[in-house]
Scaffold this active site. Sequence first.
Site, PDB file in Angstrom:
ATOM      1  N   SER A 192       0.836  -1.202   0.000  1.00  0.00           N
ATOM      2  CA  SER A 192       0.000   0.000   0.000  1.00  0.00           C
ATOM      3  C   SER A 192       0.867   1.247   0.000  1.00  0.00           C
ATOM      4  CB  SER A 192      -0.894   0.001   1.250  1.00  0.00           C
ATOM      5  OG  SER A 192      -1.522   1.266   1.389  1.00  0.00           O
TER       6      SER A 192
ATOM      7  N   HIS B  47     -13.046  -3.305  -3.166  1.00  0.00           N
ATOM      8  CA  HIS B  47     -12.255  -2.784  -2.056  1.00  0.00           C
ATOM      9  C   HIS B  47     -12.642  -3.481  -0.742  1.00  0.00           C
ATOM     10  CE1 HIS B  47      -9.545   0.911  -1.635  1.00  0.00           C
ATOM     11  NE2 HIS B  47      -9.524   0.395  -0.420  1.00  0.00           N
TER      12      HIS B  47
ATOM     13  N   LYS C 239      -6.994  -1.577 -10.318  1.00  0.00           N
ATOM     14  CA  LYS C 239      -7.691  -2.264  -9.215  1.00  0.00           C
ATOM     15  C   LYS C 239      -8.981  -1.536  -8.852  1.00  0.00           C
ATOM     16  CE  LYS C 239      -6.942  -3.610  -4.342  1.00  0.00           C
ATOM     17  NZ  LYS C 239      -7.692  -2.696  -3.490  1.00  0.00           N
TER      18      LYS C 239
ATOM     19  N   THR D 190      -5.347   2.097  -7.836  1.00  0.00           N
ATOM     20  CA  THR D 190      -6.670   1.864  -7.245  1.00  0.00           C
ATOM     21  C   THR D 190      -7.621   2.930  -7.773  1.00  0.00           C
ATOM     22  OG1 THR D 190      -5.680   0.895  -5.289  1.00  0.00           O
ATOM     23  CG2 THR D 190      -7.948   1.655  -5.070  1.00  0.00           C
TER      24      THR D 190
ATOM     25  N   TYR E 229      -2.878   5.543  -5.030  1.00  0.00           N
ATOM     26  CA  TYR E 229      -4.016   6.412  -5.327  1.00  0.00           C
ATOM     27  C   TYR E 229      -3.389   7.647  -5.962  1.00  0.00           C
ATOM     28  CZ  TYR E 229      -6.258   3.709  -1.531  1.00  0.00           C
ATOM     29  OH  TYR E 229      -6.757   2.725  -0.743  1.00  0.00           O
TER      30      TYR E 229
HETATM   31  C1  LIG Z   1      -7.453  -2.670   6.638  1.00  0.00           C
HETATM   32  C2  LIG Z   1      -7.512  -2.580   5.146  1.00  0.00           C
HETATM   33  C3  LIG Z   1      -6.755  -1.613   4.499  1.00  0.00           C
HETATM   34  C4  LIG Z   1      -6.797  -1.506   3.100  1.00  0.00           C
HETATM   35  N1  LIG Z   1      -5.981  -0.586   2.496  1.00  0.00           N
HETATM   36  C5  LIG Z   1      -5.970  -0.525   1.140  1.00  0.00           C
HETATM   37  C6  LIG Z   1      -5.077   0.357   0.473  1.00  0.00           C
HETATM   38  O1  LIG Z   1      -4.285   1.067   1.089  1.00  0.00           O
HETATM   39  N2  LIG Z   1      -5.141   0.404  -0.889  1.00  0.00           N
HETATM   40  C7  LIG Z   1      -6.003  -0.381  -1.613  1.00  0.00           C
HETATM   41  O2  LIG Z   1      -6.024  -0.313  -2.844  1.00  0.00           O
HETATM   42  N3  LIG Z   1      -6.836  -1.252  -0.998  1.00  0.00           N
HETATM   43  C8  LIG Z   1      -6.823  -1.346   0.351  1.00  0.00           C
HETATM   44  N4  LIG Z   1      -7.655  -2.245   0.963  1.00  0.00           N
HETATM   45  C9  LIG Z   1      -8.496  -3.155   0.153  1.00  0.00           C
HETATM   46  C10 LIG Z   1      -7.739  -4.459  -0.147  1.00  0.00           C
HETATM   47  O3  LIG Z   1      -6.646  -4.226  -0.998  1.00  0.00           O
HETATM   48  C11 LIG Z   1      -8.642  -5.496  -0.816  1.00  0.00           C
HETATM   49  O4  LIG Z   1      -9.239  -4.938  -1.962  1.00  0.00           O
HETATM   50  C12 LIG Z   1      -9.730  -6.072   0.091  1.00  0.00           C
HETATM   51  O5  LIG Z   1      -9.298  -6.112   1.439  1.00  0.00           O
HETATM   52  C13 LIG Z   1     -10.078  -7.492  -0.387  1.00  0.00           C
HETATM   53  O6  LIG Z   1     -11.090  -8.063   0.384  1.00  0.00           O
HETATM   54  P1  LIG Z   1     -10.799  -9.097   1.588  1.00  0.00           P
HETATM   55  O7  LIG Z   1     -10.264  -8.287   2.717  1.00  0.00           O
HETATM   56  O8  LIG Z   1     -12.154  -9.651   1.860  1.00  0.00           O
HETATM   57  O9  LIG Z   1      -9.797 -10.136   1.121  1.00  0.00           O
HETATM   58  C14 LIG Z   1      -7.635  -2.367   2.358  1.00  0.00           C
HETATM   59  C15 LIG Z   1      -8.393  -3.336   3.016  1.00  0.00           C
HETATM   60  C16 LIG Z   1      -8.329  -3.456   4.389  1.00  0.00           C
HETATM   61  C17 LIG Z   1      -9.140  -4.538   5.059  1.00  0.00           C
END
Ligand SMILES: Cc1cc2nc3c(=O)[nH]c(=O)nc-3n(C[C@H](O)[C@H](O)[C@H](O)COP(=O)(O)O)c2cc1C
Length: 353
Positions: free
Chosen positions: A109, A247, A223, A157, A131
Site C-alpha cells: 500500500s 475494495h 484495481k 486503485t 491512489y
Molecule cells: C485494513 C484494510 C486496508 C486496506 N488498504 C488498502 C489500500 O491502502 N489500498 C487499496 O487499494 N486497498 C486497500 N484495501 C483493500 C484491499 O486491498 C482489498 O481490496 C480487500 O481487502 C479485499 O477483500 P478481503 O479483505 O475480503 O480479502 C484495504 C483493506 C483493508 C481490510
Amino acid sequence: MSGADARWLDSLEERARGVLPAPVLEYLVQGARDSVSTGEATAAWRSVRFRPRVLHDVTHVDLSLDLLGRTVEVPWGIAPTTLQRAVHPDGEVAMARAVADAGTVMVVSSNAGTPFSEIAETGAHWWLQVYLPADRTLAEPLLERAVAAGAGAVVLTVDTPVVGTKYATPGTDVVWDTVDPALLRVNFDPGYDAQPGAEKALDLGPHDIGWLADRTGLPVVVKGVLRSEDALRAVQAGAAAVWVSNHGGRQLDRAASTASCLPSVAAAVGDRAQVYVDGGVRSGLDVLAALALGADAVFFGRSPLLALVDGAPGVTRWHGALLAQTVEALRLAGCRTAADTRGLTAVSQANRL
Ligand SMILES: Cc1cc2nc3c(=O)[nH]c(=O)nc-3n(C[C@H](O)[C@H](O)[C@H](O)COP(=O)(O)O)c2cc1C
C-alpha cells in the site's frame, strides 16, 4: 485431512480479537456504511457450484503461473492493506518475508508504514499500490522511490475518488486517534498531505494508466473494476491487468459482489490482459471458484492481515493452510492446473452470476 486447516483459517478474526486493540480490529474487519457488500462477499463465492471432472490424472497439481512476466508458485498474492505495523511491529517486513518464502507477490500500500527499501531487502517480489492525487506531479517522488527499490508493477486503485465512510462503534476510539502516525505513509515526503493538490483525484481517467506506465516503466494493474466496459477501457489504455474488486466492501456499500462481476469482466478482457479478483475469498474452495470463473490470480486482504498478528510465521501458516485446501479442491475437481478449472462451474450457475 482433519479439517484443522479450515478451523485455523476460520479462527483468524477470533485470534486477532485477543491481541489487537479494539479500534484496530474493528477497522480491519469493517466495511463501508452498513457493511452490506462486506457481509455478502464470501457467501457469493460459496454459492458457486462445480461440475467436477473425473478420470483425469491429478497426481501432480501445478498452481504456478506467470504474473506479469514473473513466475509465482501459487495463483494468489497479498492485496494492499494499511496498518500492517499496527497489527505486528514488523509489519510489512514480516508480511514480505512470508511472501518471499511462499514464492508469490505482495502489493504494498502507498500508505505503508515501512520504507520500500526495507521491504525489498527481504527479497520478496512486490508491487506498489497507488491512489493518484489531484495534482499528479505530487505522486512522482513516491513512484520514483518504488521504482528505485525494485517494484515489479504499479497497481492503480480506481474505486476511491473519496474514502467511503465507515462507522466506529459508539464509545470506542476512532482508529486514527489511536495509531501512531509514524506507522503510516512513511514513503511520502514530510508534509505531503498539506500541499494543495494532494487530495485524491476526482477526475481519474484512462489517460492516467498511460501516464503511470510512462513515469514508471512498469506494467500497470487497474484495481477496483466491476464492469466489463470499464475493464475494456482500462485494457485499451494499456493496463497489463484488471483487478475485479469492490475494495473489500470498504468503498461503495451495496456494490455487487466480485464473484458476480468476475465472469463478465473475464469474458470481455479475454487474453488481452490478466484478470485478478479479491473480496471475501477465504478458502481453497473459494480460490477454485475464482479460477473457474476466469481469474488468473486471487488477492487476499483481511486474511493475511489477521494472520500477521503472529508475524511472518502466522502468514506462512495461513499460506500453508490455503495451499493444502486449494490442492485438495483442485484434485477433487479433477484439475491439475488453473486452466483445467475453466468451465468447471455448473452452467446454470455461470448464467446466474
Ligand atoms: C485494513 C484494510 C486496508 C486496506 N488498504 C488498502 C489500500 O491502502 N489500498 C487499496 O487499494 N486497498 C486497500 N484495501 C483493500 C484491499 O486491498 C482489498 O481490496 C480487500 O481487502 C479485499 O477483500 P478481503 O479483505 O475480503 O480479502 C484495504 C483493506 C483493508 C481490510
